[in-house]
Design an enzyme around this catalytic site. Structure first.
Site, short mmCIF file in Angstrom:
data_model
loop_
_atom_site.label_atom_id
_atom_site.label_comp_id
_atom_site.label_asym_id
_atom_site.label_seq_id
_atom_site.Cartn_x
_atom_site.Cartn_y
_atom_site.Cartn_z
N GLU A 33 1.68 5.66 -10.15
CA GLU A 33 1.11 6.58 -9.03
C GLU A 33 2.54 7.10 -8.14
OE1 GLU A 33 -2.22 5.72 -5.53
OE2 GLU A 33 -0.87 4.17 -5.89
N CYS A 90 -4.94 7.51 -2.25
CA CYS A 90 -5.43 6.65 -3.43
C CYS A 90 -6.32 7.47 -4.35
CB CYS A 90 -5.82 5.18 -3.17
SG CYS A 90 -7.46 5.41 -2.25
N GLN A 112 1.22 -3.41 -6.35
CA GLN A 112 2.13 -4.88 -6.15
C GLN A 112 1.71 -5.81 -5.12
OE1 GLN A 112 3.08 -1.58 -6.28
NE2 GLN A 112 4.76 -1.08 -7.57
N VAL A 113 1.64 -5.21 -3.85
CA VAL A 113 1.42 -5.94 -2.92
C VAL A 113 -0.06 -6.45 -2.75
CG1 VAL A 113 1.19 -6.02 -0.04
CG2 VAL A 113 3.05 -4.75 -1.19
N GLY A 114 -0.92 -5.86 -3.39
CA GLY A 114 -2.22 -6.37 -3.21
C GLY A 114 -2.36 -7.36 -4.43
N GLU A 131 -8.34 -2.86 -2.51
CA GLU A 131 -8.30 -1.56 -3.06
C GLU A 131 -6.90 -1.07 -3.00
OE1 GLU A 131 -8.11 2.06 -3.76
OE2 GLU A 131 -8.17 2.23 -1.36
N GLN A 154 9.26 7.18 1.31
CA GLN A 154 8.35 7.83 0.39
C GLN A 154 8.69 9.12 -0.10
OE1 GLN A 154 5.55 6.08 -0.61
NE2 GLN A 154 4.87 8.02 -1.61
N LYS A 183 -4.10 -6.15 10.64
CA LYS A 183 -2.70 -5.65 10.57
C LYS A 183 -2.59 -4.39 10.11
CE LYS A 183 1.09 -5.66 8.48
NZ LYS A 183 1.67 -4.08 8.53
N GLY A 223 -3.75 -0.95 -0.07
CA GLY A 223 -2.33 -0.68 -0.30
C GLY A 223 -1.99 -0.60 -1.61
N SER A 224 -0.77 -0.88 -1.92
CA SER A 224 -0.15 -0.75 -3.48
C SER A 224 -0.45 -1.90 -4.19
CB SER A 224 1.31 -0.70 -3.23
OG SER A 224 2.05 -1.94 -2.85
#
Length: 483
Positions: free
Chosen positions: A385, A284, A231-233, A250, A331, A175, A228-229
């Site tokens: 970040e 990152c 928060q989502v991770g 990561e 962004q 995805k 990814g971020s």
């Protein structure tokens, strides 16, 4: 009308069952549609996961060198399409064409590296206390692996996740990020063209909240690798943990560069600009905090401003452009909000900080490279970040204070130091709380054969790339044989 790109499910290019498609637009000119991708749902995802589940036994039993042959073919195909895919990458997410070509060439190299994994050892013979027995280890693939990738490296990151998973005998459901789905689809096309069997590699595009979360929640996905971020991770990791799936995350970074009093300042400036502002700061591992010894601070600052003034911002397809746009309007707005926050906190904006809307730029998401002076490490712009071209200058009295400030972060992905003193180098290597430390080199970047990952909230403490990849994508099986 722009080309419509399809999902790959069980070896067939298919439309989403929703019948819906989404536009992928050029951030340098938001009037240009790069392509149309499928806006998939959970039923689409389930079909892909079932296809991967059905294909996993045959793929696992295929000799590892034979799996490598498919990857080598894919590398050859990708190599013939470097220019096409790099141009698509630049149009879709904005990084300059030279950077995009370099990333695509790196994808070729990663494919070739893991094609060779099939010829390398997967275990060890271990002495047994029974002199009539043989004991050794081998490795077993996880099964179905879900791969969730970001938009900032739309070729390299999908490849360095998918390809080791395939090399070690797993099947894959990818995805990609919505802002890079056209580029990712073109990469998958190369693997499909190489003849990888039906169901072994599947692609489903769509919203992260639906398809990404669906991968994390699905009981037949045995492992999840995510970039990814944070928060989502965390959500992905919690969902995987709740059902006992293996996961690899990561996430973010707030990466420092320390400039010691004995540093080569020209080299340090060059690396700070390259590490912090290339790809519009959307890495990152990008340099964000610039921690400088007070004895060289003013000279370094003057050299840094002069170097940043040379940067030309614009459409990444133009030959003389060094920095492209933010990936999308959201962004850009995020970056501008952090710049405003820096001003409110009392940091001095000494260069840039504006959205660029001149002729040729007004239809894109462009922002000036930005430098803040007199930044305190507890300010938001020094802790969160930004994922944009913003550098925060922090003055310190000595190396000890510099390392203390560098470590004062919830993140620990990468860090670099510029010094000519060997003891400074050794102290930094030993004391820096980061998964990647670099001496007299920019913070961004790691070689494909080396492990990559972070400490603290930057990762789930596993490592990607190189030989380390086998640790996530397989489980050790200990074998005891007695006649």
């Amino acid at each position: 009308m722009s080309q419509i790109y399809l999902n790959l499910v069980n070896g067939e290019w298919t439309k989403s069952l929703t019948g819906n498609i989404e536009e992928s637009r050029n951030p340098a000119n938001y009037h240009e549609v790069v392509g149309m991708v499928q806006d998939s749902n959970l039923e689409d995802l389930d079909k892909a996961i079932q296809a991967a589940n059905s294909a996993k036994e045959d793929w696992r039993k295929l000799a590892a060198p034979e799996r490598g042959v498919f990857l080598q073919k894919a590398a050859d195909i990708l190599e013939t399409k470097i220019d096409e895919i790099a141009e698509t990458m630049t149009k879709e997410m904005g990084k300059t064409l030279p950077e995009a070509k370099g990333e695509t060439a790196r994808g070729v190299a990663i494919l070739r590296y893991y094609a060779g994994e099939g010829m390398r050892k997967v275990g060890d013979v271990i002495p047994s206390t029974d002199d009539q027995a043989l004991m050794f280890t081998t490795r077993a693939p996880l099964g179905v692996v879900g791969v969730i990738t970001p938009w900032n490296f739309p070729v390299a990151i999908p490849i360095w996740k998918m390809v080791p998973a395939l090399a070690y005998g797993n099947t894959v459901v990818l995805k990609p990020a919505q802002d890079a789905s056209v580029t990712a689809t073109k990469v998958v096309e190369c693997l499909h063209e190489a003849g990888i069997p039906n169901g072994v590699l599947n692609l489903v595009t769509g919203k992260g909240s639906i398809i990404g979360q669906g991968i994390a929640d699905h009981n037949e996905v045995n492992g999840i690798t995510f970039t990814g971020s944070d928060q989502v991770g965390r959500k992905v990791g919690q969902a995987a943990l709740a059902r006992g799936a293996k996961y690899q995350l990561e996430m973010g970074g707030k990466n420092p560069v320390i400039v010691a009093r004995d540093a080569n300042l020209d080299l340090a400036v060059e690396a700070t600009v390259s590490g912090g502002l290339k790809s519009t700061g959307q890495k990152c591992t990008a340099t964000s905090r610039v921690i400088v010894d007070e004895t060289v601070y003013e000279v370094f600052k003057k050299k840094l401003i002069a170097k940043v003034k040379e940067i030309k911002v614009g459409n990444g397809l133009m030959e003389d452009v060094w920095m492209g746009p933010s990936v999308n309007e959201h962004q850009l707005d995020t970056v501008m909000s952090y710049i405003e926050k820096g001003k409110q906190e009392g940091a001095d904006l000494i260069y840039g900080g504006n959205r660029l809307e001149d002729e040729g730029l007004k239809n894109g998401y462009f922002v000036e490279p930005t430098i803040f002076d007199h930044v305190e490490n507890d300010m938001v712009i020094a802790q969160e970040e930004i994922f944009g071209p913003v550098l925060a200058l922090i003055k310190v009295a000595n190396l000890e204070e510099g390392i203390q400030i560098a470590n004062d972060s919830e993140f620990g992905l990468s860090a670099s130091i510029f010094t000519s003193n060997i003891q400074n180098m050794l102290t930094f290597i030993d004391d820096m709380e980061a998964g990647l430390v670099r001496v007299n080199a920019e913070s961004a970047g790691v070689e494909l054969q080396a492990p990559f990952g972070g400490m603290k909230n930057s990762s789930s403490h596993s490592r990607e790339q190189g030989e380390a990849a086998i640790e996530f994508f397989t489980s050790i099986k200990t074998v005891f044989v007695k006649g």
